[in-house]
Design a protein around this motif. Structure first.
Motif, PDB file in Angstrom:
ATOM      1  N   ALA A   1       0.821  -1.215   0.000  1.00  0.00           N
ATOM      2  CA  ALA A   1       0.000   0.000   0.000  1.00  0.00           C
ATOM      3  C   ALA A   1       0.854   1.264   0.000  1.00  0.00           C
ATOM      4  CB  ALA A   1      -0.920  -0.013   1.214  1.00  0.00           C
ATOM      5  N   ILE A   2       2.135   1.115   0.362  1.00  0.00           N
ATOM      6  CA  ILE A   2       3.050   2.278   0.350  1.00  0.00           C
ATOM      7  C   ILE A   2       4.233   1.972  -0.556  1.00  0.00           C
ATOM      8  CG2 ILE A   2       4.659   3.656   1.747  1.00  0.00           C
ATOM      9  CD1 ILE A   2       2.717   3.358   4.085  1.00  0.00           C
ATOM     10  N   ALA A   3       4.480   2.880  -1.489  1.00  0.00           N
ATOM     11  CA  ALA A   3       5.669   2.788  -2.338  1.00  0.00           C
ATOM     12  C   ALA A   3       6.657   3.853  -1.880  1.00  0.00           C
ATOM     13  CB  ALA A   3       5.292   3.024  -3.795  1.00  0.00           C
ATOM     14  N   ILE A   4       7.933   3.556  -2.058  1.00  0.00           N
ATOM     15  CA  ILE A   4       8.971   4.522  -1.674  1.00  0.00           C
ATOM     16  C   ILE A   4       9.249   5.419  -2.882  1.00  0.00           C
ATOM     17  CG2 ILE A   4      11.334   4.795  -0.806  1.00  0.00           C
ATOM     18  CD1 ILE A   4       9.335   3.300   1.100  1.00  0.00           C
TER      19      ILE A   4
ATOM     20  N   ALA B   1      -1.918   2.499  -4.230  1.00  0.00           N
ATOM     21  CA  ALA B   1      -0.735   2.702  -3.391  1.00  0.00           C
ATOM     22  C   ALA B   1      -0.465   4.191  -3.257  1.00  0.00           C
ATOM     23  CB  ALA B   1       0.476   1.997  -3.989  1.00  0.00           C
ATOM     24  N   THR B   2       0.145   4.526  -2.126  1.00  0.00           N
ATOM     25  CA  THR B   2       0.514   5.908  -1.839  1.00  0.00           C
ATOM     26  C   THR B   2       2.030   5.992  -1.950  1.00  0.00           C
ATOM     27  OG1 THR B   2      -1.384   6.104  -0.369  1.00  0.00           O
ATOM     28  CG2 THR B   2       0.393   7.713  -0.073  1.00  0.00           C
ATOM     29  N   ILE B   3       2.512   6.935  -2.760  1.00  0.00           N
ATOM     30  CA  ILE B   3       3.962   7.026  -2.986  1.00  0.00           C
ATOM     31  C   ILE B   3       4.537   8.123  -2.084  1.00  0.00           C
ATOM     32  CG2 ILE B   3       5.782   7.255  -4.700  1.00  0.00           C
ATOM     33  CD1 ILE B   3       3.805   6.592  -6.894  1.00  0.00           C
ATOM     34  N   VAL B   4       5.379   7.695  -1.142  1.00  0.00           N
ATOM     35  CA  VAL B   4       5.915   8.605  -0.130  1.00  0.00           C
ATOM     36  C   VAL B   4       7.408   8.831  -0.399  1.00  0.00           C
ATOM     37  CG1 VAL B   4       6.262   8.946   2.342  1.00  0.00           C
ATOM     38  CG2 VAL B   4       4.299   7.617   1.548  1.00  0.00           C
ATOM     39  N   GLY B   5       7.787  10.083  -0.567  1.00  0.00           N
ATOM     40  CA  GLY B   5       9.193  10.406  -0.819  1.00  0.00           C
ATOM     41  C   GLY B   5       9.979  10.421   0.477  1.00  0.00           C
ATOM     42  N   MET B   6      11.219   9.933   0.434  1.00  0.00           N
ATOM     43  CA  MET B   6      12.050   9.955   1.642  1.00  0.00           C
ATOM     44  C   MET B   6      13.513   9.777   1.263  1.00  0.00           C
ATOM     45  SD  MET B   6      10.829   6.299   3.162  1.00  0.00           S
ATOM     46  CE  MET B   6       9.102   6.591   2.882  1.00  0.00           C
TER      47      MET B   6
END
Ligand SMILES: NC(=O)c1ccc[n+]([C@@H]2O[C@H](COP(=O)([O-])OP(=O)(O)OC[C@H]3O[C@@H](n4cnc5c(N)ncnc54)[C@H](OP(=O)(O)O)[C@@H]3O)[C@@H](O)[C@H]2O)c1
Length: 322
Positions: free
Chosen positions: A23-26, A281-286
């Motif tokens: 559900a979360i992509a980097i 999916a939610t793409i979260v930058g880090m």
């Protein structure tokens, strides 16, 4: 419909394809070291450590692009993939191919550029093919460059027929344009960014249309590029530019409400996206390895209904971000 409880982090079907993804992509844009976009630099060491940690975590889904740092994000991912002997079997990797630098500062989306960029992406990442490639930011191109004979789409479809790409997606900004692209029927997935957050929901109709058509729907930049994770005092920017007074006021309001319930602002911003069943999916930058565990904690933080009621009552934009 809303996704709740332990289902928030369960794997989700990737549209109508055979894939399932976390559900979360980097989001690997910051890893391309783009100080003009994010207002800070990211070292190779931090990037390598972030990629290694992500691939060993439940969020082993990487989103990158040829454009990020002009190949630097892909190069750094490729270094780690080579170290690991290739992409781990259960990981998912997607890239985006779009323009190269053109003449007179204009972007260039010609078929030749797309070919060069695609081959460079294979080389930098050290992979033989991709399950998922997105056409990147076509708002910067003419219709002819994208849809014309020998143009971007035809070139990507050629790669598809050679078995080098399984699925094509579209990633971009303006929602009207994204809807038009989704309605062509060419794409299996769509990425929207900075347009479905606690501060801006202009992507709402796109999410409905794309999910009804069974595309995978990816919501990138749930923190509006950082303000909703770091807070408006530490990072007063929205969508890669200075936040305006209204955005800052509302971000402070959201932070105050969340704080009263003992909820980190980032937890509310992330779960706002995760709980929407239209979103695959939610793409979260880090750009730091410790972000992976922090992200999991933010996704699992309990948010009481009363907090949601107040958070969702804060006004949000329904216009394109500047
Ligand atoms: N056209 C497109 O297709 C498109 C456009 C935009 C974005 N994207 C994709 O979506 C991804 C996400 O977008 P984004 O990176 O621009 O914005 P974002 O996900 O809204 O925010 C990223 C920022 O949030 C910070 N952050 C993340 N987790 C945090 C935490 N736990 N605590 C504090 N700060 C935290 C990161 O800081 P640190 O760097 O300090 O970790 C980074 O500055 C991109 O990386 C890219 O892969 C695609």
């Amino acid at each position: 419909m809303m996704v709740t409880g332990s289902d928030l982090l369960a794997k989700r079907p990737f549209g109508s394809t055979r894939f399932e993804v976390p559900a979360i992509a980097i989001g690997c844009a910051p890893l391309g070291d783009m100080p003009s976009t994010f207002a800070y630099s990211v070292s190779e060491e931090d990037a390598f450590a972030t990629i290694r940690t992500a691939l060993a975590s439940p969020f082993n889904y990487l989103d990158t692009a040829a454009w990020y740092g002009n190949g630097e994000s892909e190069r750094r991912i490729g270094v780690v993939l080579r170290e690991l002997g290739g992409l781990p079997a259960d990981a998912f990797l997607q890239t985006k191919i779009g323009s190269g630098p053109g003449e007179n500062g204009k972007r260039n989306y010609s078929g030749e550029t797309i070919k060069r960029r695609f081959n460079r992406s294979l080389d930098l990442l050290g992979v033989e093919r991709f399950d998922m490639v997105f056409l990147h930011d076509p708002e910067h191109a003419t219709n002819e460059a994208i849809f014309g004979s020998g143009g971007a789409i035809e070139t990507l479809q050629d790669f598809q027929s050679q078995g080098l790409i399984t699925h094509l997606g579209v990633a971009g900004g303006p929602i009207d344009m994204e809807i038009r692209y989704v309605e062509t029927g060419i794409f299996d997935a769509v990425i929207t960014h900075n347009r479905y957050t606690l501060l801006n929901r202009v992507a709402d109709p796109l999410l409905t249309i794309a999910s009804k058509r069974k595309l995978a729907v990816l919501n990138a930049a749930p923190y509006g590029s950082g303000i909703l994770a770091k807070g408006p005092a530490a990072y007063p920017r929205y969508a890669y530019g200075q936040a305006d007074e209204s955005q800052l006021t509302r971000a402070r309001q959201l932070e105050e409400i969340a704080g009263r319930y003992g909820v980190p602002l980032g937890a509310a911003a992330l779960q706002f996206s995760l709980r929407d069943s239209r979103i695959t999916a939610t793409i979260v930058g880090m750009s730091r390895p410790e972000r992976i565990a922090q992200t999991q904690a933010l996704a699992e933080h309990h948010i009481p209904d009363a907090a949601w009621e107040e958070l969702l009552a804060v006004p949000y934009d329904m216009t394109e971000p500047e």
